[in-house]
Design a protein around this motif. Structure first.
Motif, PDB file in Angstrom:
ATOM      1  N   GLY A  18     -21.793  12.941  37.008  1.00  0.00           N
ATOM      2  CA  GLY A  18     -21.927  12.612  38.431  1.00  0.00           C
ATOM      3  C   GLY A  18     -22.817  13.594  39.161  1.00  0.00           C
ATOM      4  N   VAL A  19     -22.754  14.856  38.768  1.00  0.00           N
ATOM      5  CA  VAL A  19     -23.591  15.878  39.400  1.00  0.00           C
ATOM      6  C   VAL A  19     -25.065  15.556  39.195  1.00  0.00           C
ATOM      7  N   PHE A  20     -25.399  15.049  38.013  1.00  0.00           N
ATOM      8  CA  PHE A  20     -26.788  14.717  37.702  1.00  0.00           C
ATOM      9  C   PHE A  20     -27.121  13.261  38.014  1.00  0.00           C
ATOM     10  N   GLU A  21     -26.313  12.668  38.927  1.00  0.00           N
ATOM     11  CA  GLU A  21     -26.531  11.306  39.427  1.00  0.00           C
ATOM     12  C   GLU A  21     -26.549  10.278  38.288  1.00  0.00           C
ATOM     13  N   GLN A  22     -25.696  10.518  37.309  1.00  0.00           N
ATOM     14  CA  GLN A  22     -25.540   9.562  36.219  1.00  0.00           C
ATOM     15  C   GLN A  22     -24.072   9.150  36.130  1.00  0.00           C
ATOM     16  N   GLY A  23     -23.452   8.959  37.308  1.00  0.00           N
ATOM     17  CA  GLY A  23     -22.038   8.644  37.367  1.00  0.00           C
ATOM     18  C   GLY A  23     -21.662   7.375  36.629  1.00  0.00           C
ATOM     19  N   LYS A  24     -22.611   6.441  36.505  1.00  0.00           N
ATOM     20  CA  LYS A  24     -22.304   5.189  35.821  1.00  0.00           C
ATOM     21  C   LYS A  24     -22.017   5.403  34.339  1.00  0.00           C
ATOM     22  N   TYR A  25     -22.457   6.561  33.809  1.00  0.00           N
ATOM     23  CA  TYR A  25     -22.195   6.860  32.398  1.00  0.00           C
ATOM     24  C   TYR A  25     -20.884   7.606  32.184  1.00  0.00           C
ATOM     25  N   SER A  26     -20.231   7.994  33.267  1.00  0.00           N
ATOM     26  CA  SER A  26     -18.993   8.767  33.137  1.00  0.00           C
ATOM     27  C   SER A  26     -17.925   7.989  32.374  1.00  0.00           C
ATOM     28  N   ARG A  27     -17.857   6.683  32.627  1.00  0.00           N
ATOM     29  CA  ARG A  27     -16.854   5.858  31.934  1.00  0.00           C
ATOM     30  C   ARG A  27     -17.112   5.845  30.436  1.00  0.00           C
ATOM     31  N   TYR A  28     -18.396   5.732  30.064  1.00  0.00           N
ATOM     32  CA  TYR A  28     -18.725   5.704  28.635  1.00  0.00           C
ATOM     33  C   TYR A  28     -18.438   7.054  27.991  1.00  0.00           C
TER      34      TYR A  28
END
Length: 460
Positions: A18-28
């Motif tokens: 999320g810090v690197f604006e890739q929050g959509k990958y957090s679930r994966y």
């Protein structure tokens, strides 16, 4: 402890996505980490952690409850994409907080003294206070967070006061040393009062009446996926910690507290099921359903035997599967109609039959209807209590189950027998939801027909 480290590292990675604006990958990232943790849970704990066995011991029972908690969290993560579609800006924090909370549950599964118990409870609980209020545009979510935090603070106070009294009497935080002291000094007033205070705190954590007053409001106000997590993983961790504390540390003074647990059980089953009957909101009904199931699970204290940990694990896993199954449908309806009243479910069976069938099978299992996992889970607890000579408590539980059928049927009837044309949305149920629905239906029926499958899959 190896599982704890894997989960904590996964939580950090999910957070930094999320810090690197890739929050959509957090679930994966979370799903991948949970799969690794599940694999590690089947392995013996690393020898490096043997030095900490007086604090944490990854026993057979700890491994069993760790596995079912990870599997339940995996199911919740799989349905999280759609559920958190309006939390795009901070979904990474929510996934990370769930993983941290699960890490607290792992600590509770292996704790060996009261200090570790307190640490585990706080790691489990603090992220929940934040997640309950994560829907910043909904005042009910803010209210849920504040109410849960305040009530949790009172419960923690009771717990610490009880720990102080127990330590003052027994001179140790170790469960087995406390047990030895209790056996030799069963009438020690300070120890008895301390045990009752700790019992009260744990009753709050698992939402036994009358310590349940926070539960309906928090469950309704929190985001639905967080509510599902609280009703499943948190209950699994809380009940195992509760059982371990009372039967190991205070097993020598069981006569001083078992009647209190019996009263809490009766009050919980009667109050929760009666209140469930009068609800008009499905999410609030499920909150009272969760409270009632806390009452059923409390039967584990009566007629204890060598199979009791297995019976507890089987019940909590069956209940968790059913809870996820119902919340899948609830999350979908809430997104489409922006409400969770019973009427909002009208016609769901025609519009999205697989979702509705999964919810229906799940509620049938919750009610304890034969050929479902819920029936076998209740049967094992009832059988244990009857063999222990507690037939009256079983009669109360059977009566409570009969009452619960009524409010579960209301939702099933709404889904399949009422026509509704307001599901006007071009958004279809995702393939992930359909797969999870099939898995839950298959698991509930399979465990109901062949419960030994549970033993084989979780390596007992």
């Amino acid at each position: 402890m190896s599982v704890f480290i894997v989960l904590f590292i996964t939580a950090v990675l999910a957070l930094f996505a999320g810090v690197f604006e890739q929050g959509k990958y957090s679930r994966y990232i979370g799903i991948a980490g949970l799969l690794v943790a599940l694999y590690v849970s089947y392995l013996p704990d690393c020898e490096f952690f043997a030095a900490y066995k007086t604090m944490f011991d990854y026993s057979t029972n700890a491994a069993l409850f760790t596995k079912i908690s990870i599997v339940t969290t995996l199911l919740i993560f799989f349905i999280g994409g759609f559920a958190f579609s309006n939390h795009r800006s901070h979904q990474s924090e929510l996934y990370a907080l769930m993983l941290i909370s699960l890490s607290g549950g792992v600590v509770l599964f292996g704790y060996q003294n009261l200090v570790t118990l307190f640490i585990g409870i706080e790691i489990l609980s603090i992220p929940l206070y934040v997640m309950a209020g994560s829907n910043k545009t909904d005042l009910r979510s803010t209210e849920a967070s504040m109410k849960y935090f305040l009530m949790g603070a009172f419960a923690t106070g009771f717990l610490l006061f009880g720990v102080a009294l127990v330590y003052g009497s027994a001179g140790s935080f170790d469960l087995y040393q406390i047990s030895s002291f209790a056996i030799n000094n069963p009438k020690n007033l300070m120890l008895v009062v301390g045990s009752i205070l700790m019992l009260s705190a744990m009753a709050f954590k698992v939402s036994l009446a009358p310590f349940h007053m926070w539960s309906p409001d928090v469950y309704q106000g929190a985001p639905s996926l967080i509510t599902a997590f609280m009703a499943t993983v948190v209950k699994i961790a809380g009940f195992f910690a509760f059982l371990k504390l009372m039967t190991i540390a205070f097993g020598g003074i069981v006569g001083e507290w078992i009647n209190i647990v019996g009263v809490l059980l009766i009050v919980t089953l009667l109050l929760a099921n009666v209140m469930g009957l009068v609800q008009t909101n499905a999410k609030r009904m499920l909150a009272y359903s969760s409270v009632s199931h806390a009452g059923y699970v409390t039967l584990i204290f009566f007629g204890m035997n060598s199979l009791s940990p297995y019976n507890l694990a089987f019940y909590l896993f069956a209940y968790s599967l059913s809870t996820v199954g119902v919340f899948m449908a609830l999350i979908w309806v809430e997104k489409v109609k922006r409400e969770t009243s019973f009427n909002a479910f009208n016609g769901l069976g025609k519009r999205h039959p697989l979702l509705a069938i999964a919810a229906a099978v799940s509620m049938i299992s919750m009610a304890g209807i034969p050929l479902t996992a819920g029936f076998m889970a209740k049967f094992s607890l009832f059988n244990q209590a009857i063999k222990g000579g507690f037939e009256f408590l079983v009669l109360i539980a059977v009566f409570g189950s009969a009452l619960s059928i009524a409010y579960y049927l209301r939702l099933i009837i709404a889904m399949f027998f009422y026509k509704e044309s307001t599901f006007n949305t071009s958004e279809k149920v995702s393939i992930t939801y359909n797969i999870v629905a099939v898995v839950i239906i298959f698991a509930i029926i399979s465990l109901g027909v062949y419960p030994d499958l549970f033993v084989k899959q979780f390596g007992l």
